[in-house]
Write a protein that holds these residues in place. Structure first.
Motif, PDB file in Angstrom:
ATOM      1  N   ARG A 179       0.848  -1.190   0.000  1.00 18.73           N
ATOM      2  CA  ARG A 179       0.000   0.000   0.000  1.00 18.73           C
ATOM      3  C   ARG A 179       0.888   1.245   0.000  1.00 18.73           C
ATOM      4  O   ARG A 179       0.929   2.011   0.952  1.00 18.73           O
ATOM      5  CB  ARG A 179      -0.928  -0.011   1.222  1.00 18.73           C
ATOM      6  N   GLY A 180       1.627   1.405  -1.097  1.00 16.05           N
ATOM      7  CA  GLY A 180       2.521   2.538  -1.195  1.00 16.05           C
ATOM      8  C   GLY A 180       3.772   2.401  -0.356  1.00 16.05           C
ATOM      9  O   GLY A 180       4.515   3.367  -0.174  1.00 16.05           O
ATOM     10  N   GLU A 181       4.014   1.189   0.159  1.00 15.44           N
ATOM     11  CA  GLU A 181       5.187   0.963   1.002  1.00 15.44           C
ATOM     12  C   GLU A 181       6.423   0.747   0.129  1.00 15.44           C
ATOM     13  O   GLU A 181       6.335   0.290  -1.001  1.00 15.44           O
ATOM     14  CB  GLU A 181       4.970  -0.271   1.881  1.00 15.44           C
ATOM     15  N   THR A 182       7.562   1.052   0.669  1.00 13.11           N
ATOM     16  CA  THR A 182       8.823   0.789  -0.009  1.00 13.11           C
ATOM     17  C   THR A 182       9.733   0.000   0.921  1.00 13.11           C
ATOM     18  O   THR A 182       9.586   0.049   2.147  1.00 13.11           O
ATOM     19  CB  THR A 182       9.526   2.099  -0.416  1.00 13.11           C
ATOM     20  N   GLY A 183      10.647  -0.746   0.333  1.00 14.58           N
ATOM     21  CA  GLY A 183      11.616  -1.483   1.120  1.00 14.58           C
ATOM     22  C   GLY A 183      11.077  -2.734   1.787  1.00 14.58           C
ATOM     23  O   GLY A 183      11.729  -3.298   2.669  1.00 14.58           O
TER      24      GLY A 183
END
Length: 208
Positions: A179-183
């Motif tokens: 949900r739009g997360e990175t890494g």
């Protein structure tokens, strides 16, 4: 795409030899390196590894110890004579054979294949059989599985059955959990999916 020849034989559901079947889990179709070779839903499929891990953790499946020592591969499992044992659940597919046009490349089953009289009758017969053993709910894994069950229940409504759905445990399905997360690592998404799948199975009526 795969470089192994697809067998394309029907793969029947995995279910307990006796006793109750509380929940039916429905995937898409046998994978070319997994269920197409092992003859057991999701057994050896790349997406099946964390599914079986989730089922084993909750006590819904027992796996031979040798599974942990071998490559996760359907042909390897078949040659070794390995087979999981289901407990209170059944595991099947929206389409019961590995879909292919050329005998080499996997593709998703078409809506025409899913909606065929043969396929609808097969799934409906499985639901009938498991209903006689205490079926309480169905968990679909991915859009294709949900479509197939929608088609079946449209013709044969079963309001008594609980419906739950989770994304398919393939890499593509797991990435949809972002949900739009990175890494976020894939192993973290697998663990997230396992929690969601376990909750859906319990909500659908599974009892240990």
């Amino acid at each position: 795409m795969t470089t192994v020849r697809i067998i394309g034989n029907p793969v029947p559901p995995l279910a307990p030899s006796r006793g109750p079947v509380y929940v039916l889990l429905v995937g898409e179709a046998p994978g070319p390196r997994g269920a197409d070779k092992s003859g057991i839903p999701f057994f050896g499929d790349a997406a099946g590894k964390h599914l079986y891990a989730a089922l084993r953790d909750m006590g819904a499946v027992a796996l031979p110890s040798a599974v942990d020592e071998l490559p996760w591969d359907g042909e390897v499992f078949r040659e070794a004579g390995l087979r999981p044992t289901a407990r209170g659940i059944a595991l099947g597919n929206a389409y019961d054979r590995c879909p292919t046009d050329d005998g080499m490349s996997f593709r998703a089953p078409s809506r025409r294949e899913l909606a065929s009289r043969e396929n609808i009758t097969r799934i409906n017969d499985d639901i009938e059989r498991f209903s006689a053993r205490g079926l309480r709910g169905i968990v679909t894994m991915g859009r294709v599985a949900a479509t197939a069950i929608d088609l079946v229940l449209k013709g044969s409504p079963r309001p008594e059955l609980v419906r739950r759905g989770v994304v398919h445990p393939s890499a593509r399905g797991l990435l949809s959990l972002l949900r739009g997360e990175t890494g976020v690592k894939m192993v973290e998404l697998q663990e997230r999916w396992k929690i969601m799948c376990t909750a859906a199975i319990r909500d659908a009526g599974y009892s240990a």
